[in-house]
Design a protein around this motif. Structure first.
Motif, mmCIF file in Angstrom:
data_model
loop_
_atom_site.group_PDB
_atom_site.id
_atom_site.type_symbol
_atom_site.label_atom_id
_atom_site.label_comp_id
_atom_site.label_asym_id
_atom_site.label_seq_id
_atom_site.Cartn_x
_atom_site.Cartn_y
_atom_site.Cartn_z
ATOM 1 N N ILE A 213 5.784 59.748 70.284
ATOM 2 C CA ILE A 213 6.483 60.510 71.323
ATOM 3 C C ILE A 213 5.632 61.704 71.756
ATOM 4 N N ARG A 214 5.066 62.400 70.794
ATOM 5 C CA ARG A 214 4.239 63.565 71.116
ATOM 6 C C ARG A 214 3.037 63.171 71.966
ATOM 7 N N GLU A 215 2.447 62.040 71.654
ATOM 8 C CA GLU A 215 1.289 61.584 72.425
ATOM 9 C C GLU A 215 1.657 61.325 73.889
ATOM 10 N N LYS A 216 2.926 61.038 74.127
ATOM 11 C CA LYS A 216 3.372 60.717 75.481
ATOM 12 C C LYS A 216 3.883 61.932 76.250
ATOM 13 N N ILE A 217 4.471 62.910 75.560
ATOM 14 C CA ILE A 217 5.108 64.017 76.279
ATOM 15 C C ILE A 217 4.361 65.342 76.155
ATOM 16 N N GLU A 218 3.446 65.456 75.213
ATOM 17 C CA GLU A 218 2.768 66.729 74.980
ATOM 18 C C GLU A 218 1.384 66.730 75.614
ATOM 19 N N ILE A 219 1.004 67.860 76.174
ATOM 20 C CA ILE A 219 -0.350 68.011 76.695
ATOM 21 C C ILE A 219 -1.341 67.971 75.541
ATOM 22 N N ASN A 220 -1.011 68.687 74.473
ATOM 23 C CA ASN A 220 -1.825 68.681 73.262
ATOM 24 C C ASN A 220 -0.909 68.347 72.088
ATOM 25 N N PRO A 221 -0.875 67.078 71.643
ATOM 26 C CA PRO A 221 0.034 66.676 70.554
ATOM 27 C C PRO A 221 -0.141 67.482 69.274
ATOM 28 N N LYS A 222 -1.331 68.056 69.063
ATOM 29 C CA LYS A 222 -1.565 68.830 67.856
ATOM 30 C C LYS A 222 -0.953 70.230 67.951
ATOM 31 N N GLU A 223 -0.642 70.657 69.176
ATOM 32 C CA GLU A 223 0.021 71.941 69.398
ATOM 33 C C GLU A 223 1.213 71.726 70.329
ATOM 34 N N PRO A 224 2.230 71.020 69.829
ATOM 35 C CA PRO A 224 3.354 70.622 70.680
ATOM 36 C C PRO A 224 4.188 71.810 71.154
ATOM 37 N N LYS A 225 4.661 71.722 72.389
ATOM 38 C CA LYS A 225 5.548 72.774 72.902
ATOM 39 C C LYS A 225 6.985 72.276 73.018
ATOM 40 N N TYR A 226 7.199 70.967 72.853
ATOM 41 C CA TYR A 226 8.549 70.424 72.931
ATOM 42 C C TYR A 226 9.079 70.005 71.563
ATOM 43 N N LEU A 227 8.467 69.006 70.980
ATOM 44 C CA LEU A 227 8.965 68.424 69.734
ATOM 45 C C LEU A 227 8.248 69.086 68.558
ATOM 46 N N LYS A 228 8.968 69.946 67.854
ATOM 47 C CA LYS A 228 8.355 70.747 66.794
ATOM 48 C C LYS A 228 8.753 70.255 65.404
ATOM 49 N N VAL A 229 7.823 70.386 64.467
ATOM 50 C CA VAL A 229 8.122 70.102 63.073
ATOM 51 C C VAL A 229 8.529 71.398 62.394
ATOM 52 N N VAL A 230 9.540 71.322 61.544
ATOM 53 C CA VAL A 230 9.935 72.450 60.704
ATOM 54 C C VAL A 230 9.589 72.027 59.286
ATOM 55 N N TRP A 231 8.506 72.542 58.768
ATOM 56 C CA TRP A 231 7.937 72.042 57.522
ATOM 57 C C TRP A 231 8.934 72.071 56.379
ATOM 58 N N GLY A 232 9.021 70.935 55.704
ATOM 59 C CA GLY A 232 9.910 70.806 54.556
ATOM 60 C C GLY A 232 11.351 70.505 54.932
ATOM 61 N N ILE A 233 11.650 70.490 56.250
ATOM 62 C CA ILE A 233 13.028 70.246 56.671
ATOM 63 C C ILE A 233 13.137 69.044 57.600
ATOM 64 N N GLY A 234 12.443 69.103 58.745
ATOM 65 C CA GLY A 234 12.555 67.977 59.672
ATOM 66 C C GLY A 234 11.964 68.316 61.029
ATOM 67 N N TYR A 235 12.661 67.909 62.091
ATOM 68 C CA TYR A 235 12.161 68.099 63.449
ATOM 69 C C TYR A 235 13.228 68.711 64.338
ATOM 70 N N LYS A 236 12.754 69.353 65.414
ATOM 71 C CA LYS A 236 13.689 69.871 66.398
ATOM 72 C C LYS A 236 13.054 69.838 67.774
ATOM 73 N N MET A 237 13.905 69.868 68.807
ATOM 74 C CA MET A 237 13.439 70.009 70.168
ATOM 75 C C MET A 237 13.502 71.484 70.514
ATOM 76 N N GLU A 238 12.376 72.070 70.902
ATOM 77 C CA GLU A 238 12.343 73.486 71.209
ATOM 78 C C GLU A 238 13.252 73.795 72.380
ATOM 79 N N LYS A 239 13.931 74.918 72.344
ATOM 80 C CA LYS A 239 14.797 75.317 73.460
ATOM 81 C C LYS A 239 13.950 75.685 74.652
#
Length: 230
Positions: A204-230
């Protein structure tokens, strides 16, 4: 008929009545609750577009109530408190409040902030439960057409990728654990789903992010899971 329902939560009846008078002048329907527990019950029974929430209340205070609300809802929360310390403001915003005012407040400022939050909520995609589109800045998911676009350009996603995006975009800002994502999207009990979910998130990141390594939409919360940035 009013377009918006605002829930005012305060253990001071005079403040509840005063805010109701201010908002009714703007043709806003006001619902009222005396504490956090009553507020949660009202949210289950009524459609609420914004909440004005006092911090210091009996039974369930504003901070605890916000924690509970943010588990399932992204409605704007405007916090009120008689305290003026910066720490109270920071705590309130960190747990999920959208704005903060101290008592006593200026009625015109309160109305302005309420109207601003309502516009943002209804125009920028957070009021998505009753619309066909979910939006986070340039990322748009159309539930009716089953399409995903980024800055106006359509991107091709698989049905599973679509479901993950839909889940996270419907609850912007909420962190979902890997198990939660798997159970809600795949519909099966989670059993070591880490790699499965991670692969789909990477795609998903490869498709929606300009730079998948520095995502601005789909973020990882380390040790917990994922979220969509507001």
């Amino acid at each position: 008929m009013s377009k918006y329902n605002v829930l005012v939560v305060d253990d001071d009846a005079d403040i509840r009545e005063a805010i109701e008078i201010y908002l009714r002048s703007e043709e806003i329907t006001v619902l009222k609750a005396e504490n956090g527990l009553e507020a949660l019950k009202t949210l289950e029974e009524k459609e609420v577009h914004l909440m004005i929430l006092d911090i210091m209340m009996p039974k369930l205070d504003g901070i605890q109530a916000t924690f509970k609300i943010r588990e399932s809802s992204n409605i704007p929360i405007l916090m009120l408190s008689a305290k003026t310390e910066d720490t109270d403001k920071i705590v309130g915003l960190n747990v999920g409040a959208d704005d903060y005012m101290t008592k006593p407040f200026n009625p015109l400022e309160l109305i302005a902030r309420v109207k601003s939050q309502l516009r943002r909520y209804t125009n920028l995609g957070t009021y998505a439960a009753s619309t066909d589109e979910l939006q986070v800045r340039g990322l748009v998911l159309n539930k009716k057409a089953k399409t995903v676009t980024v800055d106006g350009e359509q991107v091709k996603v698989t049905p599973t990728e679509y479901k993950i995006l839909e889940l996270l975009m419907e609850h912007k800002g909420r962190v979902f654990s890997i198990d939660e994502i798997y159970e809600k999207v795949w519909g099966d009990p989670a059993f070591h789903p880490e790699n499965t979910v991670a692969v789909h998130v990477r795609r998903i990141r490869e498709k929606i992010e300009i730079n998948p390594k520095e995502p601005k939409y789909l973020k990882v919360v380390w040790g917990i899971g994922y979220k969509m940035e507001k």
